[in-house]
Design an enzyme around this catalytic site. Structure first.
Site: not given
Length: 254
Positions: A180, A187
């Site tokens: 994550y 991102e």
């Protein structure tokens, strides 16, 4: 009738989960092979179409879910070359339309993940080729792929056997501790590095005056997206930590 529907549901979800597993395995294989053979600059070109297909397939799945709740149509299962059409975001229609989706996640947890991935796939990577050779594309693709391979193998085994082995359960609820942060950092980094190109191109911008009497600036929208990551990322990470604690403690009791 209820028993038949239950069997159909289980059969569909079994085939679906393993189809998605194979699809994301192919994405990971292409990414790693290209990284080894040609370098990170060429990874996006190798996985572009599979990624785009995987993300946009959700449109059909959501429509099916809205019409029928559970989806029992097998017409969607194409040959292996099209298995990537079955994407991770299929789960949203199940969350919206029934209480027993593939993942029992609240909308507040599901939508941010789906929205951010679609945004990165189309608004950033597809629209601005200048950043496709960035090394963060590789970390993004690998983080997404490993996550989905583990997720759907977990669901697939659970549908077939009725339970998941403890080692697979641990992987399902532990690998996000690393994946994550790497995924979300990739991102955020790609959106940030795309900002100069977004501002310079004015792509997707709408200026006044126009017949809709409405203006939109894609550059400021991207800044807003970056701002949403600030509270959104810790919230998602905390949610997943809670899910991990709950799942693993339940597994120990059993």
């Amino acid at each position: 009738m209820a028993r038949i529907l239950s069997l159909l549901r289980r059969l569909y979800l079994t085939v679906y989960n393993w189809a998605v597993f194979l699809g994301w395995s192919q994405v990971l294989f292409l990414a790693v092979k290209t990284l080894k053979d040609s370098g990170h600059e060429h990874v996006y070109n190798a996985v572009e179409k599979p990624l785009q297909l995987a993300q946009t397939a959700a449109v059909l799945e959501i429509l099916h879910g809205l019409v029928g709740g559970y989806i029992f149509s097998f017409s969607n299962f194409f040959p292996f070359c099209l298995l990537l059409l079955f994407s991770w975001c299929f789960q949203i229609c199940l969350v919206l339309c029934n209480d027993e989706g593939l993942v029992r996640s609240p909308i507040t947890a599901t939508l941010p993940q789906i929205g951010s991935r679609l945004y990165l796939t189309w608004i950033i990577l597809y629209s601005f080729p200048e950043i496709r050779s960035h090394f963060l594309v590789t970390s993004l693709v690998i983080s997404w792929s490993i996550t989905e391979i583990i997720r759907y193998s977990f669901f697939g085994v659970k549908e077939v056997l009725g339970f998941a082995p403890s080692w697979l359960m641990w992987l399902r609820y532990s690998t996000f501790l690393l994946l994550y942060p790497t995924g979300i950092s990739s991102e955020v980094g790609l959106v940030y590095f795309a900002l100069p190109y977004i501002k310079g191109s004015e792509k997707y911008c709408l200026r006044m005056p126009n017949k809709w009497n409405f203006s939109f600036d894609n550059f400021y929208a991207a800044i807003l997206v970056l701002g949403i990551y600030i509270p959104g990322s810790p919230h998602m990470y905390s949610y997943m930590l809670g899910q991990r604690k709950k799942a693993l403690s339940k597994s120990k009791r059993e």
